[in-house]
Design a protein around this motif. Sequence first.
Motif, PDB file in Angstrom:
ATOM      1  N   GLY A 166      14.578  94.000 -10.607  1.00  0.00           N
ATOM      2  CA  GLY A 166      14.341  94.162  -9.149  1.00  0.00           C
ATOM      3  C   GLY A 166      15.462  94.212  -8.320  1.00  0.00           C
ATOM      4  O   GLY A 166      15.684  93.940  -7.292  1.00  0.00           O
ATOM      5  N   GLY A 167      16.599  95.063  -9.203  1.00  0.00           N
ATOM      6  CA  GLY A 167      18.100  95.028  -8.401  1.00  0.00           C
ATOM      7  C   GLY A 167      18.740  93.913  -8.383  1.00  0.00           C
ATOM      8  O   GLY A 167      20.014  94.009  -7.774  1.00  0.00           O
ATOM      9  N   ARG A 168      18.477  92.819  -9.185  1.00  0.00           N
ATOM     10  CA  ARG A 168      19.188  91.921  -9.513  1.00  0.00           C
ATOM     11  C   ARG A 168      19.553  91.371 -10.909  1.00  0.00           C
ATOM     12  O   ARG A 168      18.664  91.545 -11.631  1.00  0.00           O
ATOM     13  CB  ARG A 168      18.719  90.538  -8.938  1.00  0.00           C
ATOM     14  N   SER A 169      20.800  91.092 -11.155  1.00  0.00           N
ATOM     15  CA  SER A 169      21.304  90.636 -12.568  1.00  0.00           C
ATOM     16  C   SER A 169      21.016  89.479 -12.906  1.00  0.00           C
ATOM     17  O   SER A 169      20.779  88.338 -11.954  1.00  0.00           O
ATOM     18  CB  SER A 169      22.851  91.002 -12.649  1.00  0.00           C
ATOM     19  N   SER A 170      20.530  89.134 -14.140  1.00  0.00           N
ATOM     20  CA  SER A 170      20.257  87.578 -14.347  1.00  0.00           C
ATOM     21  C   SER A 170      21.678  86.823 -14.770  1.00  0.00           C
ATOM     22  O   SER A 170      21.597  85.599 -14.735  1.00  0.00           O
ATOM     23  CB  SER A 170      19.605  87.534 -16.123  1.00  0.00           C
TER      24      SER A 170
ATOM     25  N   ARG B 222      14.014  99.539 -10.002  1.00  0.00           N
ATOM     26  CA  ARG B 222      15.500  99.101 -10.209  1.00  0.00           C
ATOM     27  C   ARG B 222      15.625  98.062 -11.204  1.00  0.00           C
ATOM     28  O   ARG B 222      16.435  96.806 -10.744  1.00  0.00           O
ATOM     29  CB  ARG B 222      16.105  98.459  -8.641  1.00  0.00           C
ATOM     30  N   SER B 223      14.844  98.039 -12.202  1.00  0.00           N
ATOM     31  CA  SER B 223      15.171  97.196 -13.140  1.00  0.00           C
ATOM     32  C   SER B 223      15.567  97.940 -14.290  1.00  0.00           C
ATOM     33  O   SER B 223      15.354  99.113 -14.653  1.00  0.00           O
ATOM     34  CB  SER B 223      13.591  96.254 -13.518  1.00  0.00           C
ATOM     35  N   GLY B 224      16.616  97.207 -15.465  1.00  0.00           N
ATOM     36  CA  GLY B 224      17.147  97.774 -16.507  1.00  0.00           C
ATOM     37  C   GLY B 224      18.096  97.148 -17.212  1.00  0.00           C
ATOM     38  O   GLY B 224      17.932  96.005 -17.228  1.00  0.00           O
ATOM     39  N   LEU B 225      19.168  97.541 -17.286  1.00  0.00           N
ATOM     40  CA  LEU B 225      20.336  96.738 -17.677  1.00  0.00           C
ATOM     41  C   LEU B 225      21.780  97.536 -16.990  1.00  0.00           C
ATOM     42  O   LEU B 225      21.926  98.706 -16.794  1.00  0.00           O
ATOM     43  CB  LEU B 225      20.462  96.929 -19.406  1.00  0.00           C
ATOM     44  N   VAL B 226      22.884  96.636 -17.263  1.00  0.00           N
ATOM     45  CA  VAL B 226      24.051  96.855 -17.021  1.00  0.00           C
ATOM     46  C   VAL B 226      24.848  96.923 -18.452  1.00  0.00           C
ATOM     47  O   VAL B 226      25.021  95.783 -18.980  1.00  0.00           O
ATOM     48  CB  VAL B 226      24.774  96.316 -15.973  1.00  0.00           C
ATOM     49  N   ILE B 227      25.657  97.845 -18.812  1.00  0.00           N
ATOM     50  CA  ILE B 227      26.314  97.757 -20.192  1.00  0.00           C
ATOM     51  C   ILE B 227      27.916  97.954 -19.733  1.00  0.00           C
ATOM     52  O   ILE B 227      28.184  98.726 -18.916  1.00  0.00           O
ATOM     53  CB  ILE B 227      25.899  98.811 -21.042  1.00  0.00           C
ATOM     54  N   SER B 228      28.683  97.138 -20.022  1.00  0.00           N
ATOM     55  CA  SER B 228      30.074  96.999 -19.743  1.00  0.00           C
ATOM     56  C   SER B 228      30.738  97.194 -21.047  1.00  0.00           C
ATOM     57  O   SER B 228      30.578  96.486 -22.200  1.00  0.00           O
ATOM     58  CB  SER B 228      30.480  95.995 -18.917  1.00  0.00           C
ATOM     59  N   SER B 229      31.926  97.946 -21.097  1.00  0.00           N
ATOM     60  CA  SER B 229      32.734  98.084 -22.516  1.00  0.00           C
ATOM     61  C   SER B 229      34.250  98.043 -21.836  1.00  0.00           C
ATOM     62  O   SER B 229      34.637  98.742 -21.174  1.00  0.00           O
ATOM     63  CB  SER B 229      32.510  99.495 -23.020  1.00  0.00           C
ATOM     64  N   ILE B 230      34.628  96.849 -22.531  1.00  0.00           N
ATOM     65  CA  ILE B 230      36.113  96.491 -22.090  1.00  0.00           C
ATOM     66  C   ILE B 230      37.000  96.858 -23.316  1.00  0.00           C
ATOM     67  O   ILE B 230      36.974  96.263 -24.406  1.00  0.00           O
ATOM     68  CB  ILE B 230      36.189  95.154 -21.782  1.00  0.00           C
ATOM     69  N   TYR B 231      37.836  97.966 -23.173  1.00  0.00           N
ATOM     70  CA  TYR B 231      38.712  98.502 -24.022  1.00  0.00           C
ATOM     71  C   TYR B 231      40.180  97.979 -24.111  1.00  0.00           C
ATOM     72  O   TYR B 231      40.651  97.965 -22.759  1.00  0.00           O
ATOM     73  CB  TYR B 231      38.718  99.805 -24.007  1.00  0.00           C
ATOM     74  N   GLY B 232      40.642  97.209 -25.152  1.00  0.00           N
ATOM     75  CA  GLY B 232      41.794  96.733 -25.142  1.00  0.00           C
ATOM     76  C   GLY B 232      42.720  97.337 -26.376  1.00  0.00           C
ATOM     77  O   GLY B 232      42.149  98.118 -27.089  1.00  0.00           O
ATOM     78  N   ARG B 233      44.035  97.318 -26.380  1.00  0.00           N
ATOM     79  CA  ARG B 233      44.865  97.773 -27.269  1.00  0.00           C
ATOM     80  C   ARG B 233      44.152  97.223 -28.904  1.00  0.00           C
ATOM     81  O   ARG B 233      44.231  98.005 -29.839  1.00  0.00           O
ATOM     82  CB  ARG B 233      46.304  97.496 -27.227  1.00  0.00           C
ATOM     83  N   SER B 234      43.977  95.913 -28.939  1.00  0.00           N
ATOM     84  CA  SER B 234      43.571  95.380 -30.299  1.00  0.00           C
ATOM     85  C   SER B 234      42.055  95.238 -30.514  1.00  0.00           C
ATOM     86  O   SER B 234      41.645  94.853 -31.507  1.00  0.00           O
ATOM     87  CB  SER B 234      44.274  94.276 -30.476  1.00  0.00           C
ATOM     88  N   ASP B 235      41.345  95.237 -29.534  1.00  0.00           N
ATOM     89  CA  ASP B 235      39.682  95.215 -29.531  1.00  0.00           C
ATOM     90  C   ASP B 235      39.180  95.895 -28.690  1.00  0.00           C
ATOM     91  O   ASP B 235      39.690  96.391 -27.390  1.00  0.00           O
ATOM     92  CB  ASP B 235      39.626  93.673 -29.688  1.00  0.00           C
TER      93      ASP B 235
END
Length: 165
Positions: free
Chosen positions: A144-148, A121-134
């Motif tokens: 271990g299942g917990r984010s930094s 349960r180790s790895g990463l979380v990727i988030s993409s936030i899409y807006g009209r201008s950016d």
Amino acid sequence: MHSLNAALTPHIGGIVLLLGAIALILVAITIAQQRKLSSMQRVFERITRGVQIGNIEEILVQHLDEVRGFADRIAALETRADRADSRIARCAQHVGVVRFDAFEDVGGQQSFSCAILDAERSGLVISSIYGRSDLRVYLKRVTGGRSSLPLSNEESEAMKKATET
């Protein structure tokens, strides 16, 4: 000699019967031994099939050498399998994706959060936030299942989906 003949003559019928019975017993023993010998011969032929050597000791030594060779190959394969298991444990095995609308004026769920985790349960979380201008992309490490870093609701949901698989 004459006295021996005189002593045996009255019992000659019994002696013949006794010798006949002994002969029958010997024939039965011979047949049983022949069957055992045939069985042993079949086993010997199975053991020596494809082998040019005539001495049974040499054949058995050759078979033992082959078995030891197989044991060595199996040990090497077990080592390789253990290394592969170790590498696989660190590979991406759990993925969770959540699509969402980051802003009210932008539809179509163009934004997303994706959790990619290994067996621990180790790895990463990727988030993409899409807006009209950016467009903005964020990455958070997970151990271990917990984010930094604190997770958004969508990132938490992506983690939950990933850990359910």
